[in-house]
Design a protein around this motif. Structure first.
Motif, mmCIF file in Angstrom:
data_model
loop_
_atom_site.group_PDB
_atom_site.id
_atom_site.type_symbol
_atom_site.label_atom_id
_atom_site.label_comp_id
_atom_site.label_asym_id
_atom_site.label_seq_id
_atom_site.Cartn_x
_atom_site.Cartn_y
_atom_site.Cartn_z
ATOM 1 N N ILE A 132 -20.900 -24.020 -0.585
ATOM 2 C CA ILE A 132 -22.249 -23.469 -0.549
ATOM 3 C C ILE A 132 -22.849 -23.491 -1.949
ATOM 4 C CG2 ILE A 132 -23.613 -21.417 0.007
ATOM 5 C CD1 ILE A 132 -20.704 -20.803 1.627
ATOM 6 N N VAL A 133 -24.017 -24.116 -2.094
ATOM 7 C CA VAL A 133 -24.724 -24.161 -3.375
ATOM 8 C C VAL A 133 -26.035 -23.397 -3.261
ATOM 9 C CG1 VAL A 133 -23.694 -26.294 -4.249
ATOM 10 C CG2 VAL A 133 -25.673 -26.414 -2.719
ATOM 11 N N THR A 134 -26.601 -23.086 -4.415
ATOM 12 C CA THR A 134 -27.863 -22.355 -4.474
ATOM 13 C C THR A 134 -28.825 -23.079 -5.412
ATOM 14 O OG1 THR A 134 -27.401 -20.968 -6.414
ATOM 15 C CG2 THR A 134 -26.476 -20.233 -4.307
ATOM 16 N N GLU A 135 -29.998 -22.483 -5.575
ATOM 17 C CA GLU A 135 -30.978 -23.064 -6.509
ATOM 18 C C GLU A 135 -30.512 -22.934 -7.956
ATOM 19 O OE1 GLU A 135 -31.840 -18.742 -6.809
ATOM 20 O OE2 GLU A 135 -31.223 -20.106 -5.179
ATOM 21 N N ARG A 136 -29.495 -22.112 -8.206
ATOM 22 C CA ARG A 136 -28.975 -21.940 -9.569
ATOM 23 C C ARG A 136 -27.769 -22.823 -9.864
ATOM 24 N NH1 ARG A 136 -28.616 -15.385 -9.918
ATOM 25 N NH2 ARG A 136 -26.761 -15.840 -8.637
ATOM 26 N N SER A 137 -27.277 -23.537 -8.872
ATOM 27 C CA SER A 137 -26.050 -24.314 -9.044
ATOM 28 C C SER A 137 -26.255 -25.464 -10.037
ATOM 29 C CB SER A 137 -25.588 -24.894 -7.702
ATOM 30 O OG SER A 137 -25.237 -23.883 -6.796
ATOM 31 N N ARG A 138 -25.269 -25.603 -10.929
ATOM 32 C CA ARG A 138 -25.196 -26.763 -11.823
ATOM 33 C C ARG A 138 -23.744 -27.221 -11.785
ATOM 34 N NH1 ARG A 138 -29.719 -28.987 -12.075
ATOM 35 N NH2 ARG A 138 -28.759 -30.347 -13.640
ATOM 36 N N VAL A 139 -23.523 -28.351 -11.158
ATOM 37 C CA VAL A 139 -22.177 -28.860 -10.911
ATOM 38 C C VAL A 139 -21.916 -30.023 -11.853
ATOM 39 C CG1 VAL A 139 -20.609 -29.792 -9.168
ATOM 40 C CG2 VAL A 139 -22.404 -28.152 -8.495
ATOM 41 N N ALA A 140 -20.744 -30.025 -12.508
ATOM 42 C CA ALA A 140 -20.485 -31.067 -13.505
ATOM 43 C C ALA A 140 -19.006 -31.358 -13.635
ATOM 44 C CB ALA A 140 -21.043 -30.644 -14.873
ATOM 45 N N LEU A 159 -20.394 -33.266 -2.412
ATOM 46 C CA LEU A 159 -19.619 -32.253 -3.121
ATOM 47 C C LEU A 159 -19.891 -30.850 -2.575
ATOM 48 C CD1 LEU A 159 -20.137 -33.479 -6.803
ATOM 49 C CD2 LEU A 159 -18.359 -34.136 -5.191
ATOM 50 N N ALA A 160 -20.863 -30.717 -1.708
ATOM 51 C CA ALA A 160 -21.213 -29.425 -1.115
ATOM 52 C C ALA A 160 -21.803 -29.684 0.271
ATOM 53 C CB ALA A 160 -22.208 -28.666 -1.994
ATOM 54 N N ASP A 161 -21.948 -28.594 1.054
ATOM 55 C CA ASP A 161 -22.371 -28.735 2.446
ATOM 56 C C ASP A 161 -23.629 -27.952 2.795
ATOM 57 O OD1 ASP A 161 -19.767 -30.077 3.224
ATOM 58 O OD2 ASP A 161 -19.020 -28.103 2.617
ATOM 59 N N HIS A 162 -23.795 -26.775 2.190
ATOM 60 C CA HIS A 162 -24.845 -25.857 2.617
ATOM 61 C C HIS A 162 -25.652 -25.371 1.416
ATOM 62 C CE1 HIS A 162 -22.881 -25.599 6.557
ATOM 63 N NE2 HIS A 162 -21.745 -25.480 5.894
ATOM 64 N N PHE A 163 -26.947 -25.146 1.648
ATOM 65 C CA PHE A 163 -27.833 -24.614 0.609
ATOM 66 C C PHE A 163 -28.274 -23.216 1.008
ATOM 67 C CE2 PHE A 163 -31.916 -23.817 -1.393
ATOM 68 C CZ PHE A 163 -31.667 -24.181 -2.713
ATOM 69 N N LEU A 164 -28.222 -22.317 0.034
ATOM 70 C CA LEU A 164 -28.538 -20.911 0.277
ATOM 71 C C LEU A 164 -29.244 -20.362 -0.953
ATOM 72 C CD1 LEU A 164 -27.899 -18.326 2.086
ATOM 73 C CD2 LEU A 164 -25.898 -18.029 0.627
ATOM 74 N N ARG A 165 -30.341 -19.687 -0.773
ATOM 75 C CA ARG A 165 -30.994 -19.023 -1.904
ATOM 76 C C ARG A 165 -30.085 -17.919 -2.441
ATOM 77 N NH1 ARG A 165 -34.942 -21.893 -4.280
ATOM 78 N NH2 ARG A 165 -35.834 -23.230 -2.663
ATOM 79 N N SER A 166 -29.977 -17.824 -3.741
ATOM 80 C CA SER A 166 -29.010 -16.900 -4.334
ATOM 81 C C SER A 166 -29.248 -15.457 -3.907
ATOM 82 C CB SER A 166 -29.033 -17.020 -5.865
ATOM 83 O OG SER A 166 -30.335 -16.796 -6.376
ATOM 84 N N GLU A 167 -30.512 -15.097 -3.680
ATOM 85 C CA GLU A 167 -30.777 -13.709 -3.285
ATOM 86 C C GLU A 167 -30.259 -13.406 -1.876
ATOM 87 O OE1 GLU A 167 -34.784 -15.899 -2.550
ATOM 88 O OE2 GLU A 167 -33.170 -15.924 -4.052
#
Length: 346
Positions: free
Chosen positions: A124-132, A178-186
């Motif tokens: 699960i990633v969010t709008e704040r995710s930075r993957v490296a 590398l990820a499956d789902h998007f979710l707003r951090s809040e």
């Protein structure tokens, strides 16, 4: 203070990396503790799924404890080898875990952080995710199954990510597999509440939303054209001739370790043909073993992490000086030091 926290609530076994001042970077004790707890939860009827997250507001995990690896390498030690062997076993365990394994990839997720998240079943990633996977910037090569993941992205996006050492967004991570789902951090608290009374799939259906467009996907045409070349030199030549954006990327790559760049490209191309994660991890261990003994790795850490002068003195200093024999040496069989990472299937 415990560096990793464990508790069970509502059928969810929760793992929280708890070194927020060090951006939750992994040490050997943490890796061993996570593996032991996952093995215990495997057959625990009170645990229906596992969730991993990071303490603090900055991210899940910035990778391994680079300072400890630096001191070990400078002293000619072998603690890092034992750490990597157990870390890679943990990566393999996560990939074949028999219960749902949810990874909250909020904020920074780098190196070893990718290893404890991107091999899970629900990422699960969010709008704040930075993957490296930033390893080439310190004279190292993507590991923790990174070459497995990056070699299986659409087109040449994984090669671009690996050779630039740059970070990608949550939507980019989904596009790259590398990820499956998007979710707003809040809405993370809503997800945690939903997991107490719903299956992971149902909880995510209730809370997740369609990911915004991937900016990386929009650049796929020139990325695929430039990075399809067989050598780093040819990749750079195509990038320099590929327009302003591509030429800027070329300059970023040229600042990285010539040896690490060539070894990374070979590792990616080889990983693409290997049958499974465990076989790729065995290759990565060989490469990591050789990198620990190289001057490149310690020099890269010195320049980026220790002295922070951002002026590494790479040796060999140019791509033309990195011959095939040197690259081949990183992949040679380790004999009695070889490692295997097979685990039971889900």
């Amino acid at each position: 203070m415990n560096d990793v926290l464990f508790f069970v609530h509502g059928g969810i076994g929760r793992i929280t990396l708890n070194r927020p001042r060090a951006l939750n970077s992994l040490n050997h004790d943490m890796v061993r503790a996570i593996a032991e707890r996952l093995e215990a939860w495997r057959s625990d009827p009170a645990v229906h799924a596992v969730l991993i997250d990071g303490a603090g507001e900055r991210g899940l995990c910035a990778g391994g404890d680079i300072r400890a690896i630096y001191e070990d390498a400078r002293g000619g030690g072998s603690a890092s080898l034992r750490f990597w062997a157990d870390e890679y076993r943990l990566n393999a365990l996560i990939s074949r875990y028999p219960k749902p394994y949810l990874a909250l990839m909020d904020g920074l997720v780098m190196g070893g952080g990718v290893g404890v998240s991107a091999h899970g079943s629900h990422r699960i990633v969010t709008e704040r995710s930075r993957v490296a996977m930033p390893e080439v910037g310190i004279g190292f090569v993507p590991d923790v199954g990174g070459t497995y993941l990056l070699s299986r992205t659409p087109g040449q996006l994984g090669t671009h990510i690996a050779l630039t050492a740059g970070s990608i967004s949550g939507p980019d991570a989904i596009h790259c597999g590398l990820a499956d789902h998007f979710l707003r951090s809040e809405r993370i608290p809503e997800l945690l509440d939903a997991l107490a009374s719903h299956s992971p799939d149902t909880a995510l259906e209730l809370v997740a939303e369609p990911a915004p467009p991937s900016e990386l996907a929009a650049d796929a045409e020139w990325i695929d054209r430039c990075y399809a070349a067989d050598t780093v030199e040819e990749i750079l030549s195509r990038l320099h001739a590929g327009g302003d954006a591509a030429a800027t990327v070329a300059k970023e790559i040229e600042a990285k370790s010539p040896t690490a760049l060539k070894v990374t490209l070979r590792a990616l191309r080889t990983a693409a043909a290997l049958p499974d994660l465990e076989t790729v991890l065995a290759q990565e261990y060989r490469v990591s073993h050789r990198a620990l003994a190289s001057a490149e790795f310690t020099e890269g850490i010195r320049a980026q992490i220790i002295d922070k002068d951002r002026a590494p003195r790479w040796s060999p200093a140019t791509l033309s000086e990195v011959d095939d024999a040197l690259v081949d040496s990183y992949f040679a069989d380790l004999g009695n030091a070889e490692q295997r990472f097979f685990t039971p299937d889900r």
